[in-house]
Design a protein around this motif. Structure first.
Motif, PDB file in Angstrom:
ATOM      1  N   PRO A 336     -41.385  -0.236  28.869  1.00 17.70           N
ATOM      2  CA  PRO A 336     -41.360   1.209  28.610  1.00 17.70           C
ATOM      3  C   PRO A 336     -40.535   1.519  27.370  1.00 17.70           C
ATOM      4  O   PRO A 336     -39.485   0.910  27.139  1.00 17.70           O
ATOM      5  CB  PRO A 336     -40.695   1.772  29.870  1.00 17.70           C
ATOM      6  CG  PRO A 336     -39.816   0.659  30.340  1.00 17.70           C
ATOM      7  CD  PRO A 336     -40.529  -0.610  30.004  1.00 17.70           C
ATOM      8  N   ARG A 337     -41.025   2.427  26.559  1.00 23.25           N
ATOM      9  CA  ARG A 337     -40.253   2.863  25.400  1.00 23.25           C
ATOM     10  C   ARG A 337     -39.394   4.056  25.817  1.00 23.25           C
ATOM     11  O   ARG A 337     -39.777   4.846  26.682  1.00 23.25           O
ATOM     12  CB  ARG A 337     -41.164   3.268  24.247  1.00 23.25           C
ATOM     13  CG  ARG A 337     -41.574   2.108  23.351  1.00 23.25           C
ATOM     14  CD  ARG A 337     -42.372   1.056  24.067  1.00 23.25           C
ATOM     15  NE  ARG A 337     -42.900   0.028  23.170  1.00 23.25           N
ATOM     16  CZ  ARG A 337     -43.712  -0.931  23.550  1.00 23.25           C
ATOM     17  NH1 ARG A 337     -44.113  -0.998  24.807  1.00 23.25           N
ATOM     18  NH2 ARG A 337     -44.132  -1.823  22.683  1.00 23.25           N
ATOM     19  N   GLY A 338     -38.235   4.190  25.191  1.00 20.99           N
ATOM     20  CA  GLY A 338     -37.301   5.214  25.618  1.00 20.99           C
ATOM     21  C   GLY A 338     -36.786   6.085  24.498  1.00 20.99           C
ATOM     22  O   GLY A 338     -37.448   6.292  23.475  1.00 20.99           O
ATOM     23  N   ILE A 339     -35.579   6.568  24.692  1.00 20.43           N
ATOM     24  CA  ILE A 339     -35.012   7.596  23.831  1.00 20.43           C
ATOM     25  C   ILE A 339     -34.714   7.076  22.428  1.00 20.43           C
ATOM     26  O   ILE A 339     -34.755   7.832  21.454  1.00 20.43           O
ATOM     27  CB  ILE A 339     -33.722   8.170  24.482  1.00 20.43           C
ATOM     28  CG1 ILE A 339     -33.345   9.500  23.846  1.00 20.43           C
ATOM     29  CG2 ILE A 339     -32.597   7.170  24.420  1.00 20.43           C
ATOM     30  CD1 ILE A 339     -34.268  10.630  24.204  1.00 20.43           C
ATOM     31  N   ILE A 340     -34.423   5.772  22.297  1.00 22.48           N
ATOM     32  CA  ILE A 340     -34.149   5.211  20.968  1.00 22.48           C
ATOM     33  C   ILE A 340     -35.378   5.342  20.075  1.00 22.48           C
ATOM     34  O   ILE A 340     -35.300   5.773  18.916  1.00 22.48           O
ATOM     35  CB  ILE A 340     -33.723   3.739  21.084  1.00 22.48           C
ATOM     36  CG1 ILE A 340     -32.282   3.637  21.556  1.00 22.48           C
ATOM     37  CG2 ILE A 340     -33.857   3.034  19.746  1.00 22.48           C
ATOM     38  CD1 ILE A 340     -31.264   4.042  20.525  1.00 22.48           C
ATOM     39  N   ALA A 341     -36.540   4.976  20.596  1.00 15.40           N
ATOM     40  CA  ALA A 341     -37.772   5.082  19.812  1.00 15.40           C
ATOM     41  C   ALA A 341     -38.026   6.523  19.398  1.00 15.40           C
ATOM     42  O   ALA A 341     -38.410   6.800  18.249  1.00 15.40           O
ATOM     43  CB  ALA A 341     -38.960   4.553  20.626  1.00 15.40           C
ATOM     44  N   ALA A 342     -37.798   7.470  20.308  1.00 15.69           N
ATOM     45  CA  ALA A 342     -38.021   8.883  19.992  1.00 15.69           C
ATOM     46  C   ALA A 342     -37.062   9.370  18.916  1.00 15.69           C
ATOM     47  O   ALA A 342     -37.459  10.062  17.971  1.00 15.69           O
ATOM     48  CB  ALA A 342     -37.864   9.724  21.256  1.00 15.69           C
ATOM     49  N   ALA A 343     -35.791   9.015  19.042  1.00 13.76           N
ATOM     50  CA  ALA A 343     -34.787   9.479  18.079  1.00 13.76           C
ATOM     51  C   ALA A 343     -35.028   8.884  16.691  1.00 13.76           C
ATOM     52  O   ALA A 343     -34.967   9.591  15.675  1.00 13.76           O
ATOM     53  CB  ALA A 343     -33.388   9.115  18.578  1.00 13.76           C
ATOM     54  N   VAL A 344     -35.313   7.576  16.641  1.00  9.20           N
ATOM     55  CA  VAL A 344     -35.542   6.915  15.350  1.00  9.20           C
ATOM     56  C   VAL A 344     -36.788   7.480  14.671  1.00  9.20           C
ATOM     57  O   VAL A 344     -36.789   7.759  13.465  1.00  9.20           O
ATOM     58  CB  VAL A 344     -35.660   5.393  15.553  1.00  9.20           C
ATOM     59  CG1 VAL A 344     -36.119   4.724  14.257  1.00  9.20           C
ATOM     60  CG2 VAL A 344     -34.329   4.812  16.000  1.00  9.20           C
ATOM     61  N   ALA A 345     -37.857   7.680  15.438  1.00 10.83           N
ATOM     62  CA  ALA A 345     -39.094   8.215  14.862  1.00 10.83           C
ATOM     63  C   ALA A 345     -38.879   9.612  14.304  1.00 10.83           C
ATOM     64  O   ALA A 345     -39.346   9.940  13.199  1.00 10.83           O
ATOM     65  CB  ALA A 345     -40.199   8.237  15.922  1.00 10.83           C
ATOM     66  N   SER A 346     -38.182  10.468  15.051  1.00 13.72           N
ATOM     67  CA  SER A 346     -37.946  11.839  14.598  1.00 13.72           C
ATOM     68  C   SER A 346     -37.118  11.863  13.327  1.00 13.72           C
ATOM     69  O   SER A 346     -37.405  12.619  12.385  1.00 13.72           O
ATOM     70  CB  SER A 346     -37.242  12.634  15.703  1.00 13.72           C
ATOM     71  OG  SER A 346     -38.028  12.675  16.875  1.00 13.72           O
ATOM     72  N   LEU A 347     -36.084  11.028  13.289  1.00 12.16           N
ATOM     73  CA  LEU A 347     -35.193  11.004  12.124  1.00 12.16           C
ATOM     74  C   LEU A 347     -35.910  10.449  10.887  1.00 12.16           C
ATOM     75  O   LEU A 347     -35.834  11.021   9.795  1.00 12.16           O
ATOM     76  CB  LEU A 347     -33.964  10.170  12.447  1.00 12.16           C
ATOM     77  CG  LEU A 347     -32.894  10.075  11.360  1.00 12.16           C
ATOM     78  CD1 LEU A 347     -32.313  11.448  11.063  1.00 12.16           C
ATOM     79  CD2 LEU A 347     -31.794   9.113  11.781  1.00 12.16           C
ATOM     80  N   PHE A 348     -36.640   9.358  11.067  1.00 13.06           N
ATOM     81  CA  PHE A 348     -37.280   8.712   9.932  1.00 13.06           C
ATOM     82  C   PHE A 348     -38.452   9.533   9.397  1.00 13.06           C
ATOM     83  O   PHE A 348     -38.739   9.513   8.198  1.00 13.06           O
ATOM     84  CB  PHE A 348     -37.764   7.313  10.322  1.00 13.06           C
ATOM     85  CG  PHE A 348     -36.654   6.314  10.497  1.00 13.06           C
ATOM     86  CD1 PHE A 348     -35.331   6.706  10.391  1.00 13.06           C
ATOM     87  CD2 PHE A 348     -36.935   4.983  10.772  1.00 13.06           C
ATOM     88  CE1 PHE A 348     -34.299   5.778  10.565  1.00 13.06           C
ATOM     89  CE2 PHE A 348     -35.925   4.063  10.932  1.00 13.06           C
ATOM     90  CZ  PHE A 348     -34.602   4.466  10.832  1.00 13.06           C
ATOM     91  N   ALA A 349     -39.158  10.244  10.272  1.00 12.39           N
ATOM     92  CA  ALA A 349     -40.298  11.058   9.831  1.00 12.39           C
ATOM     93  C   ALA A 349     -39.846  12.121   8.842  1.00 12.39           C
ATOM     94  O   ALA A 349     -40.530  12.392   7.836  1.00 12.39           O
ATOM     95  CB  ALA A 349     -40.987  11.696  11.033  1.00 12.39           C
ATOM     96  N   LEU A 350     -38.695  12.736   9.112  1.00 14.61           N
ATOM     97  CA  LEU A 350     -38.178  13.765   8.205  1.00 14.61           C
ATOM     98  C   LEU A 350     -37.884  13.171   6.831  1.00 14.61           C
ATOM     99  O   LEU A 350     -38.229  13.759   5.798  1.00 14.61           O
ATOM    100  CB  LEU A 350     -36.916  14.395   8.797  1.00 14.61           C
ATOM    101  CG  LEU A 350     -37.099  15.216  10.079  1.00 14.61           C
ATOM    102  CD1 LEU A 350     -35.743  15.680  10.609  1.00 14.61           C
ATOM    103  CD2 LEU A 350     -37.996  16.419   9.815  1.00 14.61           C
ATOM    104  N   GLN A 351     -37.254  12.004   6.803  1.00 13.52           N
ATOM    105  CA  GLN A 351     -36.922  11.376   5.520  1.00 13.52           C
ATOM    106  C   GLN A 351     -38.189  10.976   4.751  1.00 13.52           C
ATOM    107  O   GLN A 351     -38.275  11.164   3.536  1.00 13.52           O
ATOM    108  CB  GLN A 351     -36.051  10.144   5.764  1.00 13.52           C
ATOM    109  CG  GLN A 351     -34.705  10.451   6.400  1.00 13.52           C
ATOM    110  CD  GLN A 351     -33.846   9.202   6.531  1.00 13.52           C
ATOM    111  OE1 GLN A 351     -33.836   8.351   5.645  1.00 13.52           O
ATOM    112  NE2 GLN A 351     -33.137   9.092   7.637  1.00 13.52           N
ATOM    113  N   LEU A 352     -39.165  10.441   5.462  1.00  9.37           N
ATOM    114  CA  LEU A 352     -40.382   9.978   4.795  1.00  9.37           C
ATOM    115  C   LEU A 352     -41.192  11.134   4.223  1.00  9.37           C
ATOM    116  O   LEU A 352     -41.782  11.013   3.137  1.00  9.37           O
ATOM    117  CB  LEU A 352     -41.238   9.177   5.777  1.00  9.37           C
ATOM    118  CG  LEU A 352     -40.678   7.798   6.157  1.00  9.37           C
ATOM    119  CD1 LEU A 352     -41.491   7.185   7.288  1.00  9.37           C
ATOM    120  CD2 LEU A 352     -40.663   6.867   4.947  1.00  9.37           C
ATOM    121  N   GLU A 353     -41.244  12.258   4.940  1.00  4.13           N
ATOM    122  CA  GLU A 353     -41.976  13.419   4.419  1.00  4.13           C
ATOM    123  C   GLU A 353     -41.332  13.938   3.143  1.00  4.13           C
ATOM    124  O   GLU A 353     -42.020  14.388   2.229  1.00  4.13           O
ATOM    125  CB  GLU A 353     -42.038  14.512   5.487  1.00  4.13           C
ATOM    126  CG  GLU A 353     -43.002  14.188   6.633  1.00  4.13           C
ATOM    127  CD  GLU A 353     -43.227  15.372   7.539  1.00  4.13           C
ATOM    128  OE1 GLU A 353     -43.599  16.448   7.030  1.00  4.13           O
ATOM    129  OE2 GLU A 353     -43.012  15.222   8.755  1.00  4.13           O
TER     130      GLU A 353
END
Length: 603
Positions: A336-353
């Motif tokens: 199961p994927r958890g809160i780390i995956a969600a937090a990293v994805a949210s943070l990195f998406a902002l930087q990449l955009e």
């Protein structure tokens, strides 16, 4: 929508704990209920908006909470568990992570149509199998000790490695490390994480051993030291703080002559609150509009991750190691994927955009979809699968009994005859030999030894019963097993009344009192020597519990009630089951001659 931040935050934390209690009552995985409740109060109900609630502090709060959970998880890891699972864990941490990363990257390119760079980042984020999900699921499933240890180690060790891998991919994408190799960056992160975490474990262990801290500050001070190590390591390299707190937890847990049980209990209590709050915020943060960006191909993407990528990675990693196929099949679903995956994805998406990666807007909904799917599948399927594969017991009504003397053996034989699992532990070799000769599972060991909790097979065991003559040993042993079985399921015999103030026990027993306040070891032993024996009786409409008591008078001591469903209830000073027709009673019943003599004496 509630607008007051204080009310909102308290409500979220209260709902998180309440949802876990409700899941316990309903015998459901708490993670599934938390995710559903988060969706209900967030995108569906519109009651909570995590970004509005915490603003820019949302990600720092999530990061600190995850660091605390990882540290507590590290405290529960014992290196000696790796004697059986070390090679398997190493393969999962190397071959398994690489296979998962490559396959998810390929699926991202071929099915979703992502650019290679973004697909590599998505694959790196999704190699993480979070302990925020795995640990509560293990408590719910209670698989066999070996497979449980492997799932726990993988979940905790995987988190910092996956987060670090994602950071390295992001640095490569943004050319942040121009002039330096990603391998150099990886080396720096590993040295910083292991070094700072190791030093923190050594220093905190030294402080505890030399009693530089009062007992009242142990839990809080150790946690603050771990969070300081997290911040310090992150200052050296982004996201290597997770590795530092994991190493620090493992280092503290495996130091000789260092008792951290009280620290671990503090961390476990904190984990309950943090996991509840985190997963409610995770569910509430899902945006339905973001999920709408994903087409039907995303469903195939997630299905292949669950049904193909994870099983392939597990079977590839463990080939040639002699792992039974049942264990491989169970591991194949426990990702199961958890809160780390969600937090990293949210943070990195902002930087990449900000850097012009337009497909980055798909990163968050894809990761959230994977999280929701894997948490739901693992939460709902893990226990049925473990039961079907024979890796977990359907019922946890068995008894770990301290004592293997004749009376304890007689009780064990009665419970075994009802199909209830019983394990006896005693430091008297003669008692253990007699139990083994009678066909009763028994082990020669001290009940306070680490071997009993870490190596003794306790599958199907859900109660502790202290039956030795020493009241203090019964109470302290019950106290030790409360973290494993719960306070409600740990029992000791009533303490012997003493007139000597210097030897009298505290009025409050350390565990629930077994059978009744008047039934001390001396009283039960007296009855047993006089000929009383545990007897099993099936109640009917014509012969009910009241009839049994009337027939035997004070010569019958109700011990256990085995319900028609197979559940076992214990008679105690604060717990008096109500037996019904069809139930079976185990009572200590005096023989007829002793009953006649007692009645004549009373007359």
């Amino acid at each position: 929508m509630i607008t007051d931040p204080t009310t909102l935050l308290v409500s979220v934390l209260t709902l998180g704990v309440g949802a876990q209690w409700l899941a316990w009552r309903m015998r459901l995985p708490s993670i599934v209920l938390l995710i559903v409740l988060g969706l209900a109060i967030g995108p569906l109900g519109g009651l909570v908006d995590p970004d509005a609630l915490l603003g820019e502090q949302l990600f720092p709060f999530v990061s600190i909470a995850v660091a605390a959970i990882l540290f507590e998880g590290g405290l529960s890891l014992r290196v000696k568990e790796l004697r059986e699972t070390g090679r398997q864990l190493w393969r999962l941490m190397t071959v398994g992570i690489l296979a998962t990363w490559v396959l998810i990257t390929a699926l991202g390119v071929w099915i979703i149509g992502l650019d290679l760079e973004l697909a590599l980042l998505l694959g790196a984020i999704l190699v993480v199998t979070g302990p925020t999900v795995a640990l509560p699921l293990l408590q719910h499933v209670r698989p066999e000790r070996r497979i449980g240890a492997l799932v726990k180690w993988e979940g905790i060790a995987n988190d910092p490695i996956g987060a670090l891998l994602a950071v390295l991919v992001l640095e490569w994408m943004l050319a942040a490390g121009a002039g330096s190799s990603p391998f150099v960056s990886l080396a720096i992160a590993l040295v910083a994480g292991v070094g700072i975490g190791g030093f923190g474990a050594w220093f905190v262990g030294l402080a505890l051993k030399r009693h530089w801290l009062p007992d009242a500050l142990h839990g809080a001070a150790v946690l603050m030291a771990a969070l300081f190590a997290y911040v310090a390591a992150n200052g050296v390299h982004h996201e290597c703080g997770l590795m530092a707190v994991t190493v620090m937890g493992i280092g503290l847990a495996n130091q000789r002559d260092l008792d951290i049980e009280h620290v671990l209990e503090f961390g476990e209590n904190l984990r309950v609150v943090l996991i509840g709050g985190l997963f409610l915020l995770l569910g509430a943060r899902v945006q339905l509009a973001d999920l709408a960006l994903l087409g039907p191909a995303s469903l195939a993407f997630v299905a292949l991750i669950v049904l193909f990528v994870r099983p392939f990675a597990v079977w590839t990693s463990l080939v040639g190691l002699g792992v039974p196929w049942r264990e491989k099949a169970f591991l194949g679903i426990m990702a199961p994927r958890g809160i780390i995956a969600a937090a990293v994805a949210s943070l990195f998406a902002l930087q990449l955009e900000e850097y012009g990666f337009h497909q980055a807007r798909l990163l968050v909904p894809l990761v959230f979809l994977v999280i929701l799917t894997t948490v739901s599948v693992c939460g709902l399927a893990a226990r049925p699968l473990a039961l079907g594969l024979g890796l977990a017991s359907e019922k946890n009504d068995g008894f770990l009994v301290l004592g293997a003397h004749p009376f304890a053996r007689a009780i064990a034989e009665s419970l075994l005859a009802e199909g209830v699992r019983v394990v006896l532990v005693d430091s008297n070799r003669a008692n253990i030999a007699a139990a083994e000769a009678a066909g009763i599972p028994a082990h020669h060991a001290s009940i306070r030894s680490d071997w009993v909790q870490s190596d003794l097979a306790l599958e199907g065991i859900g109660h502790f019963v202290g039956l030795v003559p020493n009241d203090e040993v019964n109470g302290l042993a019950a106290l030790r097993f409360q973290s494993l079985f719960g306070r409600a399921n740990c029992f000791q015999l009533a303490a012997t009344a003493r007139d000597d103030e210097t030897s009298r026990l505290d009025d409050q027993a350390l565990a629930r009192v077994l059978f009744g306040a008047q039934f001390t070891h001396a009283e039960l032993e007296r009855r047993f020597v006089a000929g009383a024996r545990p007897r099993r009786t099936t109640l009917t409409d014509g012969f009910q519990f009241s009839d049994l008591l009337e027939q035997h008078g004070d010569g019958a001591v109700p011990l256990f009630c085995v319900k028609r469903t197979g559940a076992v209830q214990v008679f105690g000073s604060d717990m008096r089951p109500t037996p019904e027709p069809g139930d079976r009673l185990i009572c200590l019943v005096a023989d007829q001659a002793a009953r006649i003599e007692r009645r004549a004496s009373a007359a």
